[in-house]
Design a protein around this motif. Structure first.
Motif, PDB file in Angstrom:
ATOM      1  N   GLU A 117       0.844  -1.197   0.000  1.00  0.00           N
ATOM      2  CA  GLU A 117       0.000   0.000   0.000  1.00  0.00           C
ATOM      3  C   GLU A 117       0.875   1.241   0.000  1.00  0.00           C
ATOM      4  O   GLU A 117       1.704   1.415   0.890  1.00  0.00           O
ATOM      5  CB  GLU A 117      -0.905   0.015   1.236  1.00  0.00           C
ATOM      6  CG  GLU A 117      -1.862  -1.155   1.303  1.00  0.00           C
ATOM      7  CD  GLU A 117      -2.755  -1.128   2.536  1.00  0.00           C
ATOM      8  OE1 GLU A 117      -3.070  -0.016   3.037  1.00  0.00           O
ATOM      9  OE2 GLU A 117      -3.123  -2.215   3.001  1.00  0.00           O
ATOM     10  N   PRO A 120      -1.067   4.241   3.097  1.00  0.00           N
ATOM     11  CA  PRO A 120      -1.924   3.682   4.144  1.00  0.00           C
ATOM     12  C   PRO A 120      -2.402   4.757   5.121  1.00  0.00           C
ATOM     13  O   PRO A 120      -1.697   5.728   5.389  1.00  0.00           O
ATOM     14  CB  PRO A 120      -1.005   2.690   4.852  1.00  0.00           C
ATOM     15  CG  PRO A 120       0.365   3.221   4.630  1.00  0.00           C
ATOM     16  CD  PRO A 120       0.331   3.881   3.271  1.00  0.00           C
ATOM     17  N   ARG A 123      -4.984   4.424  10.636  1.00  0.00           N
ATOM     18  CA  ARG A 123      -5.680   3.245  11.157  1.00  0.00           C
ATOM     19  C   ARG A 123      -5.091   1.971  10.545  1.00  0.00           C
ATOM     20  O   ARG A 123      -4.865   0.990  11.249  1.00  0.00           O
ATOM     21  CB  ARG A 123      -7.168   3.342  10.861  1.00  0.00           C
ATOM     22  CG  ARG A 123      -7.933   2.167  11.391  1.00  0.00           C
ATOM     23  CD  ARG A 123      -9.399   2.288  11.128  1.00  0.00           C
ATOM     24  NE  ARG A 123     -10.092   1.160  11.722  1.00  0.00           N
ATOM     25  CZ  ARG A 123     -11.378   1.031  11.760  1.00  0.00           C
ATOM     26  NH1 ARG A 123     -12.146   1.960  11.259  1.00  0.00           N
ATOM     27  NH2 ARG A 123     -11.912  -0.034  12.307  1.00  0.00           N
ATOM     28  N   ARG A 124      -4.843   1.993   9.239  1.00  0.00           N
ATOM     29  CA  ARG A 124      -4.285   0.818   8.559  1.00  0.00           C
ATOM     30  C   ARG A 124      -2.880   0.509   9.073  1.00  0.00           C
ATOM     31  O   ARG A 124      -2.523  -0.644   9.265  1.00  0.00           O
ATOM     32  CB  ARG A 124      -4.266   1.065   7.041  1.00  0.00           C
ATOM     33  CG  ARG A 124      -3.744  -0.094   6.263  1.00  0.00           C
ATOM     34  CD  ARG A 124      -4.736  -1.266   6.288  1.00  0.00           C
ATOM     35  NE  ARG A 124      -4.126  -2.388   5.636  1.00  0.00           N
ATOM     36  CZ  ARG A 124      -3.687  -3.489   6.264  1.00  0.00           C
ATOM     37  NH1 ARG A 124      -3.873  -3.635   7.550  1.00  0.00           N
ATOM     38  NH2 ARG A 124      -3.108  -4.449   5.602  1.00  0.00           N
ATOM     39  N   GLU A 127      -3.197  -1.146  12.400  1.00  0.00           N
ATOM     40  CA  GLU A 127      -3.641  -2.534  12.224  1.00  0.00           C
ATOM     41  C   GLU A 127      -2.469  -3.421  11.826  1.00  0.00           C
ATOM     42  O   GLU A 127      -2.288  -4.512  12.364  1.00  0.00           O
ATOM     43  CB  GLU A 127      -4.729  -2.622  11.149  1.00  0.00           C
ATOM     44  CG  GLU A 127      -6.065  -2.076  11.562  1.00  0.00           C
ATOM     45  CD  GLU A 127      -7.052  -1.968  10.407  1.00  0.00           C
ATOM     46  OE1 GLU A 127      -6.698  -2.295   9.247  1.00  0.00           O
ATOM     47  OE2 GLU A 127      -8.192  -1.539  10.661  1.00  0.00           O
ATOM     48  N   GLU A 128      -1.687  -2.949  10.876  1.00  0.00           N
ATOM     49  CA  GLU A 128      -0.568  -3.741  10.360  1.00  0.00           C
ATOM     50  C   GLU A 128       0.498  -3.967  11.431  1.00  0.00           C
ATOM     51  O   GLU A 128       1.126  -5.022  11.468  1.00  0.00           O
ATOM     52  CB  GLU A 128       0.058  -3.047   9.148  1.00  0.00           C
ATOM     53  CG  GLU A 128       1.061  -3.875   8.420  1.00  0.00           C
ATOM     54  CD  GLU A 128       0.464  -4.995   7.581  1.00  0.00           C
ATOM     55  OE1 GLU A 128       1.245  -5.864   7.150  1.00  0.00           O
ATOM     56  OE2 GLU A 128      -0.766  -5.015   7.352  1.00  0.00           O
TER      57      GLU A 128
END
Length: 170
Positions: A117, A120, A123-124, A127-128
């Motif tokens: 990505e 990103p 939030r992403r 998460e990762e």
């Protein structure tokens, strides 16, 4: 047992006990101490490396299981001349590290994200990186660093402002 795989672009072959973890083979057998061992149960993420481009916990995998695979460790991020990867520079510039123990695993997880990505969200990124534990930073500066690196990489500025490695691994 003899095992052969590629580490940071270089083919290697070594003798290991069948029960030797990939993390121990990298650290003790190859001297790549950037792969840190924390919990040795796959929970903390300190030992995260890329195996055939995917993040894995090196403490949970036997070295013999990596036979024929491509391994990327934090030592493989910087250029041969010592120029840091944009993600490594961003961690420094954004104060995304303190004690540095979690940093190699964070970098490997973030690198995997940025290969998939280009832009990103915060939030992403969170998460990762949720599988990587940091006890020092509070994560905000780590997320800032990943975002800054994503922007730099997307802009094609990965050769701008080279930084020399001056000891240790980031």
């Amino acid at each position: 047992m003899k095992v052969g795989f590629t580490v940071n672009g270089e083919a290697v072959s070594m003798e290991v006990e069948p029960r030797t973890t990939l993390a121990d083979a990298l650290r003790e057998g190859l001297g790549l101490t950037g792969t840190h061992l924390g919990c040795e149960q796959g929970v903390c993420g300190a030992c995260t490396i890329l195996l055939d481009g995917r993040p894995i916990r090196a403490c949970l995998m036997f070295a013999v299981q990596a036979s024929g695979c491509s391994v990327t460790t934090v030592e493989g991020m910087a250029a041969e001349d010592g120029t840091l990867h944009p993600l490594q520079r961003a961690f420094c510039d954004q104060h995304g590290l303190q004690c540095g123990f979690c940093t190699p695993g964070m970098l490997m997880s973030a690198l995997h994200l940025l290969h998939r990505e280009t832009s990103p969200t915060r939030r992403r990124i969170r998460e990762e990186l949720s599988g990587n534990i940091c006890r020092c930073t509070g994560y905000a500066s780590i997320v800032d660093a990943v975002q800054a690196a994503a922007e730099e990489m997307a802009a094609g500025m990965d050769d701008a402002a080279p930084t020399e490695v001056t000891g240790g691994t980031t």
